[in-house]
Design an enzyme around this catalytic site. Structure first.
Site, PDB file in Angstrom:
ATOM      1  N   HIS A 261     -31.241   2.805  26.618  1.00 55.48           N
ATOM      2  CA  HIS A 261     -31.349   4.089  25.924  1.00 55.48           C
ATOM      3  C   HIS A 261     -30.662   5.195  26.716  1.00 55.48           C
ATOM      4  O   HIS A 261     -30.290   6.235  26.157  1.00 55.48           O
ATOM      5  CB  HIS A 261     -32.812   4.452  25.703  1.00 55.48           C
ATOM      6  N   ASP A 362     -40.691  -2.463  18.861  1.00 50.97           N
ATOM      7  CA  ASP A 362     -39.807  -1.375  18.437  1.00 50.97           C
ATOM      8  C   ASP A 362     -39.301  -1.561  17.015  1.00 50.97           C
ATOM      9  O   ASP A 362     -39.125  -0.594  16.279  1.00 50.97           O
ATOM     10  CB  ASP A 362     -38.605  -1.285  19.378  1.00 50.97           C
TER      11      ASP A 362
END
Length: 431
Positions: A261, A362
């Site tokens: 990320h 997720d």
């Protein structure tokens, strides 16, 4: 990667540093306040100016909302495989939501009053879907999917566009799947402000959901009162707590999955086994060399990754509670798993056991991946279905219940000096 052992002089200070509080810096607070003021004062014009400044795209107020033609185009270009993945995730989200929704109930208290609660969906909610480093299709599902399952009639989505003015088509398909009634190509703190305060073309919402960068999170924090919010979900983070039973390749993969990320992502690894620590370091180097987001990985591994070697799993659990990780991967001897789980109180979501991975949480499993970060897990929980419901309490009193309640109400009224309160019930008992 920073490595700290209990024998190190700096170990205690490093552990203390993990005990975070979600307090933004002055620079972020001031920048966000200026953005909010601009949106409140100038509405759509401010949104267009911020789109030019931050997203490098020229938009007119009429172009802020995604059109029906764009939604049809997205449906045409997104492949069946992506649509199947969206449908599978939404099915699990719906199942999970229906299990955790609050239900109406009623009962009778000690004085004979009928008391209860009623739960109804919010009328209009906003969901924020980040779109900076990656098109977060799953976030559209992990926010809007809960709103859809609960039955929210108006779901407003905010997500940034690219320099070409386009929103990622897979994100648009996901937003359609969750029943988004309005979609705007607006990102950042300005998108949050638009949902909270409204503009000429955007009606305000009642509650805002979704993750974002530190500016998005700070905008939500500053706007509480004008609007309700879910929690403070900022840059992604993961902590792995593992003993000698863990597979080093799996641990490394979980750490790298969050590191990709980039940005302010926080990575932590706590273990009781020195050999596992060395093996995980080796696996990180091997696996990172094969992954596409090398630049993001390298930055996070160098700047935001801490490893702790502890003498017991219990001490590791104490570090977990101090850190309050967004995601916790827990891999310990199966016989000890439940006792360790019982000790952990602040993790946003826990993935227990060798085969449980954050990625499945997720994307697919069902619980929302919109979780508290930056230490806010000490105070907040992740998104759940009942956050999309407005609660109202109900009281019904019979004459008998009124008489039974009167002496207690009169006592409270006398102690607090509020005689009209006592009189309001007393009058009802004289009939």
């Amino acid at each position: 990667m920073n490595i700290f052992r209990e024998s190190d002089a700096e170990f205690a200070a490093a552990v203390q540093k993990m005990n975070r509080r979600a307090i933004p810096g002055t620079e972020v607070r001031e920048a966000v306040a200026q953005i909010i003021d601009a949106v409140q004062a100038r509405g759509d014009a401010a949104l267009c100016d911020f789109a030019a400044k931050f997203d490098h795209v020229q938009l007119s107020p009429e172009q802020l909302r995604v059109t029906e033609a764009e939604l049809l185009e997205a449906q045409a270009v997104v492949g069946d495989e992506v649509k199947a993945a969206i449908a599978a995730s939404l099915e699990n989200i719906t199942y999970f939501s229906h299990q955790s929704m609050r239900k109406d109930w009623s009962g009778v208290n000690a004085q004979g009053c009928e008391v209860g609660e009623r739960f109804v969906p919010y009328d209009r909610v906003g969901i924020y879907v980040p779109g900076g480093k990656a098109p977060l299709v799953s976030t559209a599902l992990m926010t809007g999917g809960f709103a859809k399952a609960v039955g929210v009639p108006e779901i407003v989505a905010m997500t940034p566009c690219g320099p070409d003015g386009k929103v990622n088509p897979a994100v648009l398909v996901a937003l359609q799947a969750v029943g988004a009634t309005e979609i705007y190509r607006v990102g950042g703190a300005q998108g949050v402000a638009a949902m909270a305060l409204g503009t000429e073309s955007i009606e305000p919402v009642q509650k805002i959901f979704g993750p974002g960068n530190r500016f998005v999170v700070e905008a939500k924090r500053q706007l509480v009162g004008a609007v309700a919010i879910d929690l403070l979900p900022g840059p992604s983070e993961v902590m792995v707590l593992a003993d000698h039973t863990a597979n080093p390749a799996y641990v490394a993969a979980d750490l790298l999955a969050q590191a990709e990320h980039g940005g302010d992502s926080a990575i932590a690894f706590v273990t009781t086994d020195e050999g596992l620590l060395r093996a995980v370091q080796e696996q990180i180097a091997l696996q990172a060399a094969t992954l596409s987001r090398a630049a993001y990985l390298q930055q996070v591994l160098e700047d935001n990754t801490d490893c702790f070697l502890v003498s017991t799993v219990e001490k590791g659990a104490d570090i977990v509670n101090a850190f309050a990780p967004e995601h916790l991967v827990l891999v310990v001897e199966p016989a000890r798993e439940e006792s360790v789980l019982a000790r952990i109180r602040t993790a946003g979501a826990i993935y227990a056991g060798t085969y449980s991975t954050v990625a499945c949480g997720d994307f697919l499993a069902g619980p929302s991946h919109t979780l508290p970060t930056g230490g806010s897990g000490k105070s907040f929980s992740g998104i759940r279905a009942d956050q999309f419901q407005r609660r109202t309490s109900i009281v019904r009193m019979s004459p008998e219940a009124a008489r039974a309640s009167l002496p207690f109400v009169q006592t409270f009224a006398r102690v607090e000096g509020l005689d009209a309160h006592g009189r309001s019930l007393e009058l009802r008992t004289l009939d």
